[in-house]
Design a protein around this motif. Structure first.
Motif, PDB file in Angstrom:
ATOM      1  N   LEU A 240       0.968  -0.987  -0.145  1.00 11.34           N
ATOM      2  CA  LEU A 240      -0.303   0.109   0.039  1.00 11.34           C
ATOM      3  C   LEU A 240       1.037   1.030  -0.346  1.00 11.34           C
ATOM      4  O   LEU A 240       0.625   1.818  -1.073  1.00 11.34           O
ATOM      5  N   ARG A 241       1.842   1.501   0.932  1.00 16.39           N
ATOM      6  CA  ARG A 241       2.787   2.245   0.908  1.00 16.39           C
ATOM      7  C   ARG A 241       3.569   2.679  -0.676  1.00 16.39           C
ATOM      8  O   ARG A 241       3.608   4.013  -0.859  1.00 16.39           O
ATOM      9  N   ARG A 254      -1.286  12.779   2.897  1.00 15.02           N
ATOM     10  CA  ARG A 254      -1.730  12.361   3.858  1.00 15.02           C
ATOM     11  C   ARG A 254      -2.434  11.098   4.013  1.00 15.02           C
ATOM     12  O   ARG A 254      -1.791  10.380   5.226  1.00 15.02           O
ATOM     13  N   ARG A 255      -2.493  10.363   3.287  1.00 17.94           N
ATOM     14  CA  ARG A 255      -2.461   8.489   3.268  1.00 17.94           C
ATOM     15  C   ARG A 255      -1.728   8.287   4.065  1.00 17.94           C
ATOM     16  O   ARG A 255      -1.615   7.213   5.334  1.00 17.94           O
ATOM     17  N   LEU A 256      -0.224   8.233   3.245  1.00 19.26           N
ATOM     18  CA  LEU A 256       0.938   8.167   3.842  1.00 19.26           C
ATOM     19  C   LEU A 256       1.505   8.326   5.128  1.00 19.26           C
ATOM     20  O   LEU A 256       1.311   7.848   5.870  1.00 19.26           O
ATOM     21  N   LYS A 257       1.359   9.241   5.742  1.00 16.19           N
ATOM     22  CA  LYS A 257       0.915   9.492   7.170  1.00 16.19           C
ATOM     23  C   LYS A 257       0.528   9.036   8.239  1.00 16.19           C
ATOM     24  O   LYS A 257       0.555   9.008   9.036  1.00 16.19           O
ATOM     25  N   LEU A 259      -0.921   6.322   7.478  1.00 18.33           N
ATOM     26  CA  LEU A 259      -0.855   4.284   7.516  1.00 18.33           C
ATOM     27  C   LEU A 259       0.800   4.237   8.029  1.00 18.33           C
ATOM     28  O   LEU A 259       0.559   3.769   8.824  1.00 18.33           O
ATOM     29  N   SER A 260       1.192   5.494   7.988  1.00 17.23           N
ATOM     30  CA  SER A 260       2.909   5.546   9.158  1.00 17.23           C
ATOM     31  C   SER A 260       2.279   5.546  10.863  1.00 17.23           C
ATOM     32  O   SER A 260       2.971   4.979  11.078  1.00 17.23           O
ATOM     33  N   GLY A 261       1.031   6.000  11.120  1.00 15.16           N
ATOM     34  CA  GLY A 261       0.589   6.556  12.643  1.00 15.16           C
ATOM     35  C   GLY A 261       0.680   4.975  12.390  1.00 15.16           C
ATOM     36  O   GLY A 261       0.574   4.435  13.771  1.00 15.16           O
ATOM     37  N   ARG A 262      -0.139   4.795  11.875  1.00 16.71           N
ATOM     38  CA  ARG A 262      -0.804   2.976  12.023  1.00 16.71           C
ATOM     39  C   ARG A 262      -0.133   2.091  12.305  1.00 16.71           C
ATOM     40  O   ARG A 262      -0.479   1.235  12.939  1.00 16.71           O
ATOM     41  N   GLU A 263       0.986   2.329  11.343  1.00 15.83           N
ATOM     42  CA  GLU A 263       1.255   0.979  11.386  1.00 15.83           C
ATOM     43  C   GLU A 263       2.430   0.814  12.687  1.00 15.83           C
ATOM     44  O   GLU A 263       2.807  -0.038  13.133  1.00 15.83           O
TER      45      GLU A 263
END
Length: 405
Positions: A240-241, A254-257, A259-263
């Motif tokens: 996804l990244r 924005r989604r990458l940011k 996603l990073s926090g979620r991971e």
């Protein structure tokens, strides 16, 4: 012995003025940190508090309108960040291959490897206990800003357990995440020193990716904590990244940011659950023995190329930290031993031979005595033996290369 935890409490903001004061204070603090970081970088990484204070204190107050204590805290914050990066670089040496001989080499890195100053991108501010923040008898938190003190309500389940008089509050960090305000409070508590004479269990823990943890105890019992499902989930995050990075749009960033926090939250949760399970499984008066993973690579050549990068490592240092503080709460201890030859040594006859381990079959087969077992279990057995040697008085137990039993 003193143990430390971080209490993460959400803040209930009563009006927009308080939020504006928080934002203004954090932004000025962030800019001041970058100013100090650039100074340290340009002056040969001088991190002596007294010298930096003499050179920068007045400038910080004038340029960024910081209050006295905040100016001091900025210097401490930047010094702490550089020391952390220095430790991280030392733990992860630069690895390169000689093109002529094919041999691999490792070179220890230090701060001189940095090509630019450490950057402080996220607005936040460190607050000193009593000077910049305090807990009031009303149950509110009083927090200092550039516009004066404000009172806010903390929202934290279980916060009362830290008010029993045995915990001491220290530094707090004010930050904003996903539109919500938080205060991360450092708390310390005196606990009984670990006594080797009271040890009931010595548990060797081999950490890896196929199994996040393989345990072997003094009774000869083995426990495996499977890491296959975690590897598959990391592969999904990686896919996804890569997709979002290829798009390169603002919404993708924005989604990458997010996603990073979620991971990161998921990784922390896995490590919390695993460390909690280990402590609960063996109980009080347990010595957990881990191998020192400095410079150790978990590269998996048996995986498809698309899956190799995200499976080179796991947040093992974080797992070690979680296990350590949970162990201290239960009068247990965590020690590190040398990882040398723990995966190559036969735990039965003592011979050390690299070829005895079959990575494809995940099996160790000793050609000297015939002993055969899972290769991760072999590692845990040897680590557990080093733990027993530590108990017997060897401060830094390790295996030496031998070819005979």
């Amino acid at each position: 012995m003193e143990m430390q935890v971080t209490i993460k409490t959400k803040l209930k903001i009563s009006n927009s003025e308080i939020a504006l004061s928080f934002s203004k204070t954090m932004e000025q603090y962030r800019q001041a940190c970058n100013y100090v970081s650039e100074y340290i970088f340009n002056y040969d990484f001088d991190m002596k508090q007294s010298r930096l204070n003499k050179e920068l204190y007045t400038k910080l107050r004038n340029l960024f309108s910081l209050k006295s204590q905040m100016a001091q805290s900025v210097i401490r914050t930047v010094i702490a960040r550089y020391k952390t990066v220095k430790t991280q670089m030392a733990r992860r040496p630069y690895k390169y291959q000689d093109q002529n001989t094919g041999e691999w080499y490792r070179e220890v890195r230090d701060l001189t490897w940095l090509h630019k100053p450490i950057s402080f991108n996220r607005p936040q501010v460190d607050l000193q206990r009593n000077r910049d923040w305090s807990y009031l008898s009303s149950g509110q938190l009083s927090i200092n800003t550039l516009d004066g003190r404000v009172k806010v309500d903390p929202i934290c389940r279980g916060f009362n357990q830290y008010l029993d008089g045995t915990w001491k509050f220290g530094l707090a960090k004010l930050l904003k995440s996903s539109g919500k305000w938080y205060l991360h409070i450092s708390a310390t508590k005196e606990v009984a020193d670990f006594d080797k004479q009271t040890i009931k269990h010595v548990v060797g823990i081999d950490r890896g990716l196929r199994f996040l943890a393989t345990n072997y105890d003094e009774q000869g019992k083995t426990a495996f904590f499977d890491g296959q499902a975690i590897m598959r989930k990391r592969a999904k995050y990686q896919k996804l990244r890569a997709t979002l990075q290829a798009k390169g749009t603002k919404s993708a960033k924005r989604r990458l940011k997010k996603l990073s926090g979620r991971e990161n939250r998921w990784i922390s949760d896995v490590n919390h659950c695993l460390s909690k399970t280990l402590v609960q499984k063996y109980g009080a008066n347990t010595l957990f023995v881990l191998e020192n993973l400095n410079g150790v690579s978990f590269e998996r050549t048996d995986l498809p190329k698309a899956l190799r990068n995200q499976n080179k490592s796991w947040a093992f240092y974080q797992l070690e930290q979680f296990l350590t503080y949970k162990a201290h709460l239960h009068n247990s201890e965590v020690v590190e031993v040398s990882a040398k030859y723990t995966s190559q040594r036969c735990p039965k006859c003592g011979i050390i031979k690299k070829d005895n381990r079959n990575h494809e079959k995940h099996e160790y087969h000793c050609d000297n005595c015939g002993y055969r077992s899972n290769d991760d279990r072999i590692g845990a057995m040897n680590i557990q033996l080093l733990g027993t040697q530590y108990i017997s008085g060897q401060e830094q137990p390790k295996f030496e290369l031998t070819t005979n039993a």
